[in-house]
Write an enzyme that holds these catalytic residues in place. Sequence first.
Site, PDB file in Angstrom:
ATOM      1  N   ASN A   7      -3.393  -5.050 -15.570  1.00 31.52           N
ATOM      2  CA  ASN A   7      -3.891  -3.888 -14.826  1.00 31.52           C
ATOM      3  C   ASN A   7      -3.829  -2.704 -15.782  1.00 31.52           C
ATOM      4  OD1 ASN A   7      -4.345  -1.720 -13.094  1.00 31.52           O
ATOM      5  ND2 ASN A   7      -3.110  -2.557 -11.440  1.00 31.52           N
ATOM      6  N   ASP A 156     -12.216  -3.289  -8.027  1.00 35.63           N
ATOM      7  CA  ASP A 156     -11.661  -2.429  -6.979  1.00 35.63           C
ATOM      8  C   ASP A 156     -12.714  -2.020  -5.954  1.00 35.63           C
ATOM      9  OD1 ASP A 156      -9.048  -1.788  -6.513  1.00 35.63           O
ATOM     10  OD2 ASP A 156      -9.016   0.008  -7.738  1.00 35.63           O
ATOM     11  N   HIS A 215      -3.865   3.493   2.149  1.00 36.27           N
ATOM     12  CA  HIS A 215      -3.277   3.392   0.808  1.00 36.27           C
ATOM     13  C   HIS A 215      -2.908   4.803   0.368  1.00 36.27           C
ATOM     14  CE1 HIS A 215      -2.855   1.582  -3.304  1.00 36.27           C
ATOM     15  NE2 HIS A 215      -2.969   2.867  -3.604  1.00 36.27           N
ATOM     16  N   GLY A 217      -0.718   6.720  -2.201  1.00 36.08           N
ATOM     17  CA  GLY A 217       0.086   6.836  -3.406  1.00 36.08           C
ATOM     18  C   GLY A 217      -0.198   8.191  -4.025  1.00 36.08           C
ATOM     19  N   ASN A 218      -0.257   8.264  -5.363  1.00 36.17           N
ATOM     20  CA  ASN A 218      -0.733   9.511  -5.966  1.00 36.17           C
ATOM     21  C   ASN A 218      -2.213   9.690  -5.644  1.00 36.17           C
ATOM     22  OD1 ASN A 218      -0.423  11.894  -7.580  1.00 36.17           O
ATOM     23  ND2 ASN A 218      -1.548  10.849  -9.199  1.00 36.17           N
ATOM     24  N   ARG A 292       8.704  13.709  -2.909  1.00 33.16           N
ATOM     25  CA  ARG A 292      10.169  13.790  -2.834  1.00 33.16           C
ATOM     26  C   ARG A 292      10.702  15.185  -3.145  1.00 33.16           C
ATOM     27  NH1 ARG A 292      10.718   8.218  -6.134  1.00 33.16           N
ATOM     28  NH2 ARG A 292       8.945   9.264  -7.112  1.00 33.16           N
ATOM     29  N   GLU A 341       4.565   3.398   1.949  1.00 36.23           N
ATOM     30  CA  GLU A 341       5.679   2.460   2.123  1.00 36.23           C
ATOM     31  C   GLU A 341       7.029   3.151   2.239  1.00 36.23           C
ATOM     32  OE1 GLU A 341       5.644  -0.696  -0.824  1.00 36.23           O
ATOM     33  OE2 GLU A 341       3.460  -0.602  -0.931  1.00 36.23           O
ATOM     34  N   ASN A 342       7.163   4.349   1.654  1.00 31.91           N
ATOM     35  CA  ASN A 342       8.492   4.946   1.522  1.00 31.91           C
ATOM     36  C   ASN A 342       8.704   6.268   2.253  1.00 31.91           C
ATOM     37  OD1 ASN A 342       9.643   2.982  -0.452  1.00 31.91           O
ATOM     38  ND2 ASN A 342       7.928   3.692  -1.699  1.00 31.91           N
TER      39      ASN A 342
END
EC number: 2.7.2.1
Length: 405
Positions: A7, A156, A215, A217-218, A292, A341-342
């Site tokens: 990847n 993708d 999805h 993420g960043n 965070r 997810e977090n």
Amino acid sequence: MKVLVLNAGSSSQKSCLYDLPHTQLPQEPPQPLWEAQIDWPHGGDGAKLKIKTVHHRHEKTLQGGSRSEDSARMLETLYSGETRVIADPSEIEMVGHRVVHGGEAYRESTRITPEVKAAIDQLARFAPVHNPANLAGIEALEALLGPQVPQIAVFDTAFHSRLPAAAYVYPGPYEWLDQGIRRYGFHGISHRYCAERAAQILGRDLAQLRLITCHLGNGCSLAAVQGGFSIDTTMGFTPLEGLMMGSRSGSVDPGILIHLMRQADYTVDKLDHILNQASGLEGVSGISNDLRPLFKAIDEGNARAKLALDIYIHRLRAGIGAMAVSLGGLDALIFTAGVGENAAPVRAGACEALGFLGVALDPQKNNGRPRDADIAAADSAVRVLVIHTQEDWAIARECWQHLRR
């Protein structure tokens, strides 16, 4: 059979080696024999290499090499040193690559040939950061293993290739379509994996489910999944459209860009930098593209950090609502990737406004570090799942299936 997955991105490269049985795929994602990641810092201070095997973890800084040399050193750890898991590269039977942009031609994964490589290169005009890196990875593995080892491109964009015309044609001049300007969608490998995993967790036929995969993420995108395929998605011609992201703006009024070019002499390159690297959570908060430190700043009373989170959740809710309308209803809502997810507060904030769809969270389950789990309340009409996305495993699985064809 040993399958290597690569990847390759603009600032990092990840790789895994799987040992799969020839007869049947495992139901659960197996642990890779070997995992590696290179991160290239913007300052050019040396690449950071991390290797993980069942018995060893190894980290080092690679100094003075080119990216291709760094990649070669990463691959050498497969068959030399304390992280060695194979005796020789010839043990690798197949290689799978994530390729960001497959255009309109590639609706599914395909074996890489000179013609496919030429197409990936030609499509770099639509993905100038990622496709060249993907192609460099393909050529590096071809040099290491020889042309006789099959290499598979997993695109993708492929999962979104069945979007209806009403979803992929932009409302500009129709001639744009002739120039390849249309919605393509991205994160397709992740969206597809999570949809299939959701059906497995729920014990339902994927073809009968209406799903929204988030999805987060960043980079962030949503997909509306019906009949096992994406029928709508938030990213568009580029991964800049749609939701607010870590450092990307997501969708903004194009009139703003015209105004800045006319009134403030903004160049195309300056706008490109601002929209992709200085907007989103980072641009609004002035702190970070990572949630965070924003949560910490919010706890300390930082108003801009709070505003950034409020915009992020507002746009996420609006996107989920739009996807639900495209589906005509909803059976399950899925959160995945680093934030999905977090970040329990993001999931809670999104679902809080979705009661009209029948969504109800179980707060205890939501706050309990769920993984591949249903966090909906018992009486929720819509299941809410947190799924650990495993793009590398999805690519390895595609390779295995190619051998069976």
